[in-house]
Design an enzyme around this catalytic site. Structure first.
Site, PDB file in Angstrom:
ATOM      1  N   LYS A   1       3.991   8.589   9.194  1.00 48.53           N
ATOM      2  CA  LYS A   1       3.749   7.953  10.493  1.00 48.53           C
ATOM      3  C   LYS A   1       4.755   8.385  11.578  1.00 48.53           C
ATOM      4  CE  LYS A   1       0.730   4.642   8.492  1.00 48.53           C
ATOM      5  NZ  LYS A   1       0.786   4.044   7.181  1.00 48.53           N
TER       6      LYS A   1
ATOM      7  N   ASP B   1       9.225   2.575   0.010  1.00 46.39           N
ATOM      8  CA  ASP B   1       8.181   3.251   0.767  1.00 46.39           C
ATOM      9  C   ASP B   1       8.297   2.784   2.212  1.00 46.39           C
ATOM     10  OD1 ASP B   1       5.966   4.271   1.983  1.00 46.39           O
ATOM     11  OD2 ASP B   1       4.524   3.570   0.481  1.00 46.39           O
TER      12      ASP B   1
ATOM     13  N   TYR C   1       0.860  -1.184   0.000  1.00 51.50           N
ATOM     14  CA  TYR C   1       0.000   0.000   0.000  1.00 51.50           C
ATOM     15  C   TYR C   1       0.895   1.233   0.000  1.00 51.50           C
ATOM     16  CZ  TYR C   1      -3.325   3.524   1.717  1.00 51.50           C
ATOM     17  OH  TYR C   1      -4.106   4.653   1.874  1.00 51.50           O
TER      18      TYR C   1
HETATM   19  C1  LIG Z   1       0.249   4.640   5.816  1.00 49.92           C
HETATM   20  C2  LIG Z   1       1.015   4.427   4.573  1.00 49.92           C
HETATM   21  C3  LIG Z   1       0.994   5.332   3.496  1.00 49.92           C
HETATM   22  C4  LIG Z   1       0.070   6.518   3.481  1.00 49.92           C
HETATM   23  O1  LIG Z   1       0.338   7.415   4.474  1.00 49.92           O
HETATM   24  P1  LIG Z   1      -0.814   8.458   4.927  1.00 49.92           P
HETATM   25  O2  LIG Z   1      -0.146   9.328   5.921  1.00 49.92           O
HETATM   26  O3  LIG Z   1      -1.938   7.636   5.469  1.00 49.92           O
HETATM   27  O4  LIG Z   1      -1.212   9.198   3.691  1.00 49.92           O
HETATM   28  C5  LIG Z   1       1.833   5.108   2.430  1.00 49.92           C
HETATM   29  N1  LIG Z   1       2.652   4.050   2.400  1.00 49.92           N
HETATM   30  C6  LIG Z   1       2.703   3.158   3.393  1.00 49.92           C
HETATM   31  C7  LIG Z   1       3.672   2.032   3.322  1.00 49.92           C
HETATM   32  C8  LIG Z   1       1.879   3.309   4.501  1.00 49.92           C
HETATM   33  O5  LIG Z   1       1.909   2.386   5.487  1.00 49.92           O
END
Ligand SMILES: *Cc1c(COP(=O)(O)O)cnc(C)c1O
Length: 434
Positions: free
Chosen positions: A269, A241, A147
């Site tokens: 995060k 990511d 994701y």
């Molecule tokens: C949570 C998450 C996102 C998106 O971050 P938001 O602050 O919710 O927009 C993107 N990539 C990964 C791997 C994530 O866990």
């Protein structure tokens, strides 16, 4: 089913449905995959959260990962209050921005420069634009089971068959965007190599090096290094990511853990210590293409606002203490071992998977490295487990595909108690089914 212990939450949820689609401001919060109304949270302290019905829960969600120090950590709270008392946002550079920027860049071997944004989604969106601008290529290769936020061109999932063009996983995505996104299964470097050979328009490969948004799909380090090599050979950028794994499995995240240097990294995060912050960064030569230095436009009204910078700085400074990660990890291992022992004693056909302070309950015996290997039937059991855990004071993210997070605030006694309740819950979830 009735939920007498969730009366206030149920009432607030009904009210919320008037104002917000589905009653929420982010879909998973609606508890669609589990039973009953979502809990409305009133307060958090340390490892505990308290709902509007005044029930207390040991929290393994941690706001979906950011709260590596637990709720309302005194050093973070003090930093926020101090920052707020000088104003919340100026749309101008601040010393606090420099402080967090240097703390990160000086302590991460793969970052020469970074830019702050306000969410993980924004970080990914910007990194992808940069990769396209830098390489002059158009396509992005991503993996099923990872994701990357709600970026249009990444809300694309694999079609039928092993290696195909994707189909959108949301309405509202133009066909043209879908055609610029290739989707492959994880754990198959042969397929990546084949695609790269046949298509020289791939600007970047993006991957969660520790995929933690669809179960915990731990990848072979050799697979990740192959991705690195393929990108180098084909003049394509490798984007890690690390919105979850960054500052979670070590200060240098998965890149540091595996010793693999991506061209770009994205963060979110933990980086904001519970306030909205994201960032992307990497090699200077690439980052120089971002405006105003270069021609890839990127901007943000509230980017690097001083309150968020202060929360991030307080949190990340704490993570740099010598024994922080080793203590957190050994505590998690102890907890995971306790649950594992219970699983064994009760002969439950499942496993618990761990990486650093992240854990996942895989409600099947299959080894899973790819999204399609997850047993969908386990999700019915997860519903029962979740209901049991809420009744017994343990809060997990409301879906069997979500991982759990341990924070510094989870002490051994709390973890001992939680592991007992989780084993009871698992036995209950499996028994009623047989
Ligand atoms: C949570 C998450 C996102 C998106 O971050 P938001 O602050 O919710 O927009 C993107 N990539 C990964 C791997 C994530 O866990």
């Amino acid at each position: 089913m009735r939920y007498p212990e969730r009366e206030q939450s149920a009432q607030l949820f009904e009210e919320a449905k008037t104002y917000f689609p589905g009653g929420v401001n982010s879909p998973v919060r609606a508890f669609k995959s589990v039973d009953g109304p979502p809990l409305f949270i009133k307060k958090g302290t340390g490892a505990k959260i308290f709902c509007e019905d005044n029930n207390e829960y040991i929290d393994f969600c941690g706001s979906w990962g950011p709260l590596i120090l637990g709720h309302d950590h005194p050093i973070v709270r003090r930093a926020i209050i101090e920052a707020v008392s000088n104003g919340t946002s100026f749309g101008a550079p601040t010393r606090k921005g420099n402080l967090l920027g240097s703390l990160i860049v000086d302590n991460h071997r793969y970052l020469d420069q970074i830019r702050f944004v306000s969410s993980g989604t924004e970080a990914v969106m910007s990194a992808i634009r940069l990769a396209r601008g830098y390489t002059g290529k158009n396509k992005i290769l991503k993996f099923e089971g990872c994701y990357h936020g709600h970026v249009d061109s990444l809300l694309v999932k694999a079609g039928s068959g092993l290696a195909t063009f994707g189909v959108s996983s949301s309405a509202g995505i133009p066909q043209g965007f879908i055609e610029e996104t290739l989707v492959l299964p994880l754990d198959r470097e042969d397929l990546v190599a084949e695609y790269m050979k046949n298509d020289n328009d791939i600007a970047a490969i993006i991957i969660e090096p520790i995929p933690a948004n669809n179960g915990l799909l731990l990848q072979r380090p050799a697979y990740l290094s192959t991705l690195r090599n393929l990108c180098s050979e084909h003049n394509c950028l490798l984007i890690f990511d690390e919105v979850i794994s960054g500052f979670r499995v070590g200060f240098e995240g998965a890149a540091g853990l595996y010793g693999i240097k991506p061209d770009l990294l994205t963060f979110g995060k933990i980086i904001g210590g519970g306030l909205p912050v994201g960032a992307f960064g990497g090699r200077r030569e690439i980052m120089q293409h971002i405006s105003p230095e270069g021609d890839v436009y990127q901007a943000g009204t509230l980017s690097a606002n001083p309150v968020a910078m202060a929360a991030g700085f307080a949190t990340l400074s704490h993570l740099l203490k010598d024994t922080f990660y080793t203590t957190l990890e050994s505590k998690t291992t102890l907890f995971v071992e306790n649950v594992r022992t219970g699983i064994g004693q009760n002969k439950l056909p499942m496993q618990i998977i761990q990486q650093g302070s992240i854990f996942w309950l895989n409600l099947s015996l299959d080894e899973v490295r790819r999204a399609d290997q997850i047993d969908g039937e386990g999700m019915e059991k997860f519903k029962k487990l979740h209901h049991f855990l809420l009744k017994n004071g343990v809060y997990l993210g409301p879906s069997g595909y979500e991982v759990g997070f341990i924070s510094e605030a989870h002490d051994e006694e709390t973890l001992q108690q939680a592991s007992k309740v989780i084993v009871q819950g698992l036995s209950y979830a499996f028994n009623v089914n047989t």
